[in-house]
Design an enzyme around this catalytic site. Structure first.
Site, PDB file in Angstrom:
ATOM      1  N   TRP A 241       0.812  -1.218   0.000  1.00  0.00           N
ATOM      2  CA  TRP A 241       0.000   0.000   0.000  1.00  0.00           C
ATOM      3  C   TRP A 241       0.853   1.279   0.000  1.00  0.00           C
ATOM      4  CZ3 TRP A 241      -1.560  -4.543   2.127  1.00  0.00           C
ATOM      5  CH2 TRP A 241      -2.864  -4.972   1.846  1.00  0.00           C
ATOM      6  N   CYS A 277      -7.174  -4.387  -1.562  1.00  0.00           N
ATOM      7  CA  CYS A 277      -8.397  -5.057  -1.117  1.00  0.00           C
ATOM      8  C   CYS A 277      -9.259  -5.578  -2.255  1.00  0.00           C
ATOM      9  CB  CYS A 277      -9.190  -4.159  -0.179  1.00  0.00           C
ATOM     10  SG  CYS A 277      -9.957  -2.714  -0.979  1.00  0.00           S
ATOM     11  N   HIS A 335     -13.497  -0.174   1.054  1.00  0.00           N
ATOM     12  CA  HIS A 335     -12.857  -1.456   1.320  1.00  0.00           C
ATOM     13  C   HIS A 335     -13.737  -2.550   0.728  1.00  0.00           C
ATOM     14  CE1 HIS A 335     -10.431  -4.541   3.037  1.00  0.00           C
ATOM     15  NE2 HIS A 335     -11.401  -4.994   3.812  1.00  0.00           N
ATOM     16  N   ASP A 358     -13.388 -11.867   4.207  1.00  0.00           N
ATOM     17  CA  ASP A 358     -12.452 -10.809   3.827  1.00  0.00           C
ATOM     18  C   ASP A 358     -11.033 -11.373   3.746  1.00  0.00           C
ATOM     19  OD1 ASP A 358     -11.041  -8.526   3.358  1.00  0.00           O
ATOM     20  OD2 ASP A 358     -11.937  -7.356   4.967  1.00  0.00           O
ATOM     21  N   TYR A 515      -6.254   5.325  -1.073  1.00  0.00           N
ATOM     22  CA  TYR A 515      -7.626   4.967  -0.726  1.00  0.00           C
ATOM     23  C   TYR A 515      -7.750   4.445   0.699  1.00  0.00           C
ATOM     24  CZ  TYR A 515      -7.251  -0.158  -0.817  1.00  0.00           C
ATOM     25  OH  TYR A 515      -6.954  -1.472  -0.515  1.00  0.00           O
TER      26      TYR A 515
END
Length: 688
Positions: A241, A277, A335, A358, A515
């Site tokens: 990220w 994600c 997300h 997830d 994000y």
């Protein structure tokens, strides 16, 4: 005495079984069937045919490295006159001389996986064993007794059979539709998904137990959630990220799951770099749909990551409104996770249906980076003690946001924002390319009596007490939108709802951002020391964000975070307003040249206009489309694309299957990355 039966050939009827089991797009090289549903094999004997009064036939099915009947991974059963509903069984379907058709059926709770099928034929006291072949068994949402049964045919088509889809990104104020090629029926995908199951740590610890539990979609869901990331194992994707992707592929560049899964399988189950994600969720969706579990990708806007599970996200600002470190809690622009449809016999009644899973590695569950399955119904009702990981998902959609303004004397001012988190929870609509809002499945309306009941049940006595009313409100607006390559305006709209004139200081700042909430360099700033608000009046303060300021540092998430901090001099009251601005990329235009027919060559013409004031170098188009292309196609452009000019490419297509297909395109260059586009193509079938 009759001579022994001699098997000459066995035809597993790949194509006809594939049609009835809805697996024909997986190819005709291997038999793939669904549990709880009969399938046909045809035996050809040499010499003489099967005689019911003389011959005895029995079949064996085995799955896993050490199959046993105790673990449910092996079954021995005779050929009889009729099939059984609750066990492996076989029956004679038709006989024509030396040709015998058998119907086989697995129980609706059989273990999924790769099976070996053998037959024992005995005449009198003598017997012979024949290997008939291999087949793959999947979950079956068309079978009412299967725990993944889904009643609605349109939903089964969307959530199991559809190979292309849309994932929602951007921000709550500017939702962006991103096309994705799931490709669950592409060549070798089912074998790769089974390899994923055989690579999970639970399999290595106890192979018998792991294979025995593969009849349960709850178990499979947890394994897939863990194996899509590589934090604990030889999982598929490494996450990153920090906008540094030179040693891999930027998460924004992927347009489908197939290439990711193929790379993982090809290079010895080494993690593919990189995912975020939506990539984790999309790959999980591909695997779960491939295995037969109805699954959809879900996007939650303003999604909370609460590290201490107190249902509060604490963020810190300095006196100029700049975000400061001080908490690991985060608010992500959006997300993504997946929902899978399944029964929950491990829980009390009422929690069947959609379950949140997830695969993005955020927090550990039972010592492993995975999350779920969490019943969506339990999330909505605040039933946090049930399995699995409901408190974490509950917080993602329900947490309160508190901004602490750090003063120069060490004190702190608090502003509470109780209705920011968990907005516009979205998924692709069934049978259409429009967005379906499913927020109501996760939470009751903000401020309703039912919502307060849920929080009480969740052992949270009440929301944080909101700050006293200041009589002033402030919102950030974007009058004309924001396009990449252009300057744009944002405004702070302030309203004074009191009868007194108010003297204030306004600090108004724009920064590029990711994000997941991380902020980068400043790209616009105003510090106005004397802002006068008339009684019952309004004030609009503009801030111009220049491309020359944001263009060189804009991340591939295309987000500019705008923060406004208003301080009233007399009372020292503080008001914070914040908004994430999505900077829109140019559109990709796609034209289909030729008549779209099955197994007939087509050409796609792709174009993008350079919106920047400088040339684009290193331009390329990447194209994918399940049933339209053989894997990825990459077209690199030799020359720079000048400002206002079009980048163009042509790509050959060869539709393998009829029906609605989606061509997905990604554009990359030195200054524009991760630009996506798609075109629906209806392929006419071959004439009969």
């Amino acid at each position: 005495m009759a001579e022994d039966l001699v098997l000459e050939t066995c035809d597993l009827q790949h194509e006809s079984n594939g049609v009835t089991h809805r697996t024909e797009e997986m190819g005709s090289q291997r038999l793939v069937v669904r549990r709880g549903q009969p399938f046909t094999i045809v035996l050809h004997f040499a010499g003489r045919g099967y005689e019911d009064s003389v011959d005895t036939l029995a079949l064996n099915v085995r799955t896993g490295p050490c199959p046993t009947e105790t673990w449910g991974t092996r079954s021995h059963f005779p050929v009889s006159s009729c099939l059984q509903a609750s066990a492996w069984s076989a029956a004679v379907e038709q006989q024509d001389g030396t040709t015998l058709s058998l119907s086989l059926c697995s129980p609706p709770d059989a273990r999924i996986g790769l099976y070996t099928l053998t037959m024992e034929a005995s005449t009198g006291y003598q017997g012979t064993s024949f290997r008939l072949g291999d087949f793959i068994l999947l979950f079956n949402p068309w079978c009412p007794e299967d725990t993944v049964y889904l009643e609605d045919e349109d939903q089964r088509t969307e959530y199991v059979l559809t190979q292309q889809g849309i994932i929602y990104q951007g921000s709550n104020d500017f939702i962006v539709s991103t096309p994705w090629n799931f490709g669950q029926f592409e060549d070798n995908m089912v074998e790769t998904c089974l390899l994923l199951l055989d690579t999970n740590p639970k399999f290595f610890r106890d192979q018998n137990r792991d294979c025995s539990r593969r009849n349960c979609p709850v178990y499979i869901g947890r394994v897939v959630s863990a194996m899509v990331n590589c934090n604990d194992d030889q999982g598929v994707l490494a996450g990153r990220w920090d906008n540094q992707y030179s040693d891999g592929v930027s998460p924004m560049s992927w347009i489908g799951s197939v290439e990711i899964l193929r790379r993982w399988s090809k290079f010895g189950c080494q993690p593919v770099r990189y995912g975020q994600c939506w990539v984790f969720a999309a790959v999980a969706c591909t695997v779960l749909r491939c295995l037969g579990i109805p699954t959809r990708v879900v996007t939650n806007y303003n999604s909370a990551h609460d590290t201490n599970q107190n249902l509060v996200i604490d963020r810190y600002l300095d006196e100029r409104g700049s975000l400061q470190q001080g908490s690991k809690d985060m608010i992500w622009n959006f997300h993504c996770w997946v929902e899978s449809w399944m029964a929950r016999p491990d829980l009390s009644a009422g929690y069947d249906g959609w379950q949140a899973l997830d695969p993005t590695p955020q927090e550990k569950s039972e010592g492993v980076y995975c999350c779920g399955p969490s019943p969506v119904k339990a999330i909505k009702e605040g039933d946090l003690v049930l399995k699995y990981d409901i408190p974490f998902v509950f917080t993602e959609v329900n947490a309160d946001l508190i901004y602490w303004i750090l003063q120069s004397d060490g004190s702190r001012k608090k502003t509470v924002h109780p209705s920011i988190v968990g907005k516009s929870i979205s998924t692709k609509g069934v049978g259409r390319d429009s967005r379906e809002d499913i927020t109501h499945l996760y939470k009751y309306p903000e401020g309703s009596d039912k919502e307060r009941e849920v929080f009480a049940k969740a052992k949270r006595q009440k929301r944080p007490v909101p700050q006293e009313e200041t009589g002033m409100t402030m919102r950030i607006k974007v009058p004309q939108g924001a396009n990449n390559g252009c300057d744009f305006d944002v405004v702070a709209a302030i309203h004074n709802d009191t009868d007194a004139e108010r003297q204030c200081r306004l600090m108004f700042c724009a920064r590029v951002a990711s994000y997941n909430g991380n902020v980068g360099p400043e790209c616009g700033m105003k510090d106005l020391l004397n802002v006068t608000l008339p009684p019952r009046g309004d004030k609009v303060v503009p801030l111009r964000v220049l491309y020359e300021k944001y263009g060189h540092c804009l991340t591939q998430d295309n987000v500019v975070k705008v923060v406004a901090l208003l301080v009233e001099y007399q009372t020292q009251e503080h008001i914070v307003a914040m908004r994430d601005i999505y900077v829109k990329n140019p559109d990709i235009k796609i034209r289909i040249l030729g008549e779209p027919k099955q197994k007939r060559k087509l050409v796609a013409e792709i174009a993008l206009t350079n919106p920047l004031a400088t040339p684009l170098n290193g331009c390329s188009f990447t194209v994918e489309g399940a049933g339209l292309t053989e894997g990825q196609k990459i077209q690199e452009l030799d020359c720079p694309v000048e400002p206002g000019q079009e980048a163009k490419a042509r790509v050959d297509l060869m539709p393998r299957q009829a029906g609605l297909r989606k061509l997905v395109v990604d554009f990359e260059s030195d200054k524009l990355k991760g630009v996506k586009g798609f075109r629906n193509v209806i392929i006419a079938p071959l004439p009969k």
